[in-house]
Structures are given as C-alpha cells and as structure tokens.
Design a protein around this motif. Structure first.
Motif, short mmCIF file in Angstrom:
data_model
loop_
_atom_site.label_atom_id
_atom_site.label_comp_id
_atom_site.label_asym_id
_atom_site.label_seq_id
_atom_site.Cartn_x
_atom_site.Cartn_y
_atom_site.Cartn_z
N SER A 78 3.26 3.50 5.64
CA SER A 78 3.32 2.76 4.47
C SER A 78 1.32 3.33 3.99
O SER A 78 0.86 3.31 3.61
N PHE A 123 -0.08 4.96 1.59
CA PHE A 123 -1.57 4.27 0.28
C PHE A 123 -2.66 4.16 -0.07
O PHE A 123 -3.18 4.61 -0.62
N VAL A 173 9.30 9.08 -1.50
CA VAL A 173 8.19 7.94 -2.23
C VAL A 173 7.18 8.57 -1.51
O VAL A 173 5.71 9.45 -2.11
N TYR A 204 -4.75 4.33 -14.78
CA TYR A 204 -3.70 3.50 -14.55
C TYR A 204 -3.01 4.34 -15.31
O TYR A 204 -1.11 3.48 -15.37
N CYS A 236 3.77 7.43 -11.74
CA CYS A 236 4.54 7.29 -10.70
C CYS A 236 5.17 6.64 -10.62
O CYS A 236 6.34 6.95 -9.95
N VAL A 237 4.48 4.87 -9.98
CA VAL A 237 5.82 4.20 -9.94
C VAL A 237 6.82 4.74 -10.18
O VAL A 237 8.25 4.31 -9.61
N MET A 282 3.44 10.02 -3.31
CA MET A 282 2.29 10.19 -2.57
C MET A 282 1.35 10.81 -1.65
O MET A 282 0.06 10.85 -1.66
N ALA A 310 9.12 6.97 -8.95
CA ALA A 310 9.54 6.59 -8.29
C ALA A 310 10.87 5.98 -7.45
O ALA A 310 11.43 6.02 -7.01
N LEU A 311 10.85 4.65 -9.01
CA LEU A 311 11.50 4.32 -9.02
C LEU A 311 13.13 4.46 -9.58
O LEU A 311 14.35 3.87 -8.90
N PHE A 353 -0.75 6.56 -13.04
CA PHE A 353 -0.35 5.97 -11.30
C PHE A 353 1.24 5.11 -11.78
O PHE A 353 1.53 4.77 -11.32
N SER A 354 0.94 4.20 -13.08
CA SER A 354 2.71 3.48 -13.99
C SER A 354 3.15 4.36 -13.42
O SER A 354 4.55 4.66 -12.82
N PHE A 366 -3.46 5.49 -3.70
CA PHE A 366 -4.52 5.13 -4.01
C PHE A 366 -6.50 5.26 -4.05
O PHE A 366 -7.02 5.44 -5.21
#
Length: 357
Positions: A331, A335, A124, A6, A12-13, A128, A16-17, A9-10, A339
């Motif tokens: 997308s 994904f 993004v 987690y 990485c998010v 990914m 991206a933001l 992934f967090s 993920f």
C-alpha cells in the motif's frame, strides 16, 4: 499540484470504486465502466501529458497526411493507427483507441483472475502501478496488454493461442518478442518431463532467433537507443525494497500453511509443490529490470514480466500470517508511486494533466 491533476486522481479513484463494487456484487458492467473510464482519461489527454506523447502525436499527424514510413517492423500498429484516423481523422483518435483497447485487455484479464486472486487488490494495484505508464509508453503498453491478456491461454493449457497472441503483440511493438520466455518458464514449471521441457526450450530459442532475423533489420536501428541511452549506475531504493519483499515471501512460503493454495492450484498459478508460477515470472522480471539501472530504456522490456507484480501482490496480501505486513508494504509502495511520484516528482510526465479539448 496543479488543479487539473485533482481531476486525474479523482477519476482514477472513481474508477477504482466502480471496479471494487463490481467485484463485490459480481456485476461486470461496473468493471467494464471502470475500464472505459480509465481508457477515456488516458485517451483524452493532451499531447503534452506523457513524456513521449508529443512525438506520437506528430507521427500520427504525418500518417494522417498519407506518410506511412513509420512502424515498418510493426505493421499491425500502423494498421491500427490508420483505422483510428480513418474513423475520426484526427491524431487524437489513435490516443483514444489505443487507451481504450489497452485498458479493456488489461481489466478483462484481471477479471478472469478474480476467482483465484483478490480482484480489488488486482484492480487497485493496476491503477496505481501499471496504468499511469500507459500515458507515456502507449505503444509498448498496448503490446503488453495483448500479452497479459493472452496469459489466460497459458494457464488454460492453450499454448498455441498464446504464441499467436505474442506474435500479434510483437507486430505492435517488437519488444514483445521477449514474452516467448513466459511460455518457456510456464512449461518448465509445469512439466515433470525433462524431454518436454528441453523441446520447449529449443522451440522457444528457434522462434526467438527467427523472429529476430525477420524484424532485426528494422528493429535494431529503431531500438538502438535502448543501448545508447545510458543512465547513471545507481541503485533504486524502491527496486531494492521490491526485491526484498519478493525474497522474504518466497523464503516464508517454504514454511507457511498452504491455506488458500487450492484455488491457485486449480487456476494454474501454483504447481503441486506450492511454487507459484507467477512468482517465478515476477522474479525473472526483477532480475531483467536491474539492467535498467545501466541502460535506462532497456529496462522497459522487463515490463512483460514485472507486470505480474500486481498478481504477486494480490497473492501475498491474503492467506498467510504475514498478510498485514505485505498489505501495509505494498500500500505504501503504491501510494508513493501514484501520488508522490506523479504529483510531486513528475513521474511519467503526467503532471500537469490536461485534456486535449
């Protein structure tokens, strides 16, 4: 999914933001921060993260002890590793240095594309589809980052600088030699002179032969497992989907309005007839990647061409009537890769993720 995953992934998010916000506000400091964040995440991983990280860790440990028998045909990577070890003295420093430089080169090149292609899509899709692999084949991905960064010289008609950068990349990982084909494809697409195209073809062929002779003694023995590591001959459904999406777009592009093509033309991505150079490179990469269905390791060399998948995606998700279809399709692919592949299928050996400290 493990609890530490987690965190992976967090982060990485968040990266991206940050990158998307930096693109929206034209503040490169946020994009640089996102690249640094990705570099730290990859560089601070434990050697158990990534299928070949533990082997690299052991090699770096031996180098730290004074043994320099590794990477004889790739002296620049050896020098880079020794420099990192000199600064810190721990094998982890090479992981960190490699990750930071790799992501800096990748993201810098994506940033230079932002006026012609959608940076949020570029960034993004990079996170990914491309970034996770840097936690596995770290040395080849450093060479790939150098080549990808150098493609800016191709689109700005500075071919000699591109050649120099490819040589540098090949001294980091010998497989980068195949990147000379980018020069060949570029000039064949850009020039209308058959004579010039022929000269470039001959020069590229001669360069490849000389390069293979110079490094062949060491590279052939080092990379013989590329040909000996056989995989079961089976088709990858994801590979077939990507081929189908590329073919469908190229067929559709013959009849689509040329809305938005002016920016791509000015940036050197599209020729006067609307044919995208990067589409052709990506197509050749998919053809080469098919070899990987027979020889698992050999398919990795296609990365020097298939890396342009992210540019192709950023191109097809806008300025055409089928943009929504391609947005949804890619997308879902991203994904699934990021993920489902990493968390549930153990792709790239990233899960369970853990920090070295």
């Amino acid at each position: 999914m493990y609890s530490a995953d987690y965190i992976f992934f967090s982060i990485c998010v968040i990266a991206a933001l940050l990158g998307c916000y930096g693109a929206k506000t034209e503040r490169g400091i946020f994009v640089a921060g996102a690249a640094l964040l990705l570099g730290l995440l990859a560089g601070c991983r434990d050697c158990s993260v990534g299928t070949d990280s533990v082997y690299y860790y052991n090699m770096f440990d031996y180098i730290a002890q004074g043994y320099s028998g590794y990477f004889r045909s790739e002296p620049l990577f050896l020098a880079f590793a020794q420099a990192c070890l000199l600064l810190w003295g721990d094998p982890q420093s090479v992981f960190l240095g490699t990750a930071i430089v790799t992501n800096a080169l990748f993201v810098r090149r994506l940033w230079t594309m932002r006026n012609s292609l959608s940076f949020p899509w570029l960034f993004v899709m990079y996170i990914m589809l491309i970034y996770p692999q840097s936690l596995n084949v770290m040395r080849q991905w450093l060479a790939l980052a150098i080549v990808f960064f150098a493609t800016d010289f191709l689109t700005s008609h500075r071919g000699f600088r591109f050649v120099v950068m490819v040589i540098v990349a090949a001294l980091v990982h010998n497989t980068a030699i195949i990147s000379f084909s980018l020069l060949l494809i570029h000039y064949c697409c850009k020039t209308r002179s058959v004579t010039k195209a022929l000269i470039v073809c001959i020069a590229t062929a001669v360069t490849l032969v000389v390069a293979f002779v110079l490094v062949g003694k060491f590279a052939i023995s080092r990379y013989s497992y590329f040909f000996s590591s056989r995989a079961n001959a089976e088709l990858s459904y994801m590979y077939l989907v990507k081929v189908a999406l590329l073919v469908s777009y190229l067929y559709y592009a013959r009849y689509r309005p040329k809305a938005g093509s002016r920016k791509l033309l000015d940036a050197g991505y599209v020729n006067g007839g609307g044919v995208a150079y990067l589409d052709i490179v990506y197509g050749f990469g998919l053809v080469l990647a098919s070899v990987g269905m027979l020889y698992d390791q050999l398919g990795r060399i296609a990365a020097y061409l298939t890396v342009f998948e992210i540019a192709f995606i950023a191109r097809v998700v806008s300025n055409n009537s089928l943009a929504l279809f391609y947005r949804c399709s890619y997308s879902l692919i991203a994904f699934y890769n990021f993920f489902v592949g990493i968390a549930l299928q153990g792709l790239y050996g990233i899960s369970p993720y853990s920090f070295f400290f």
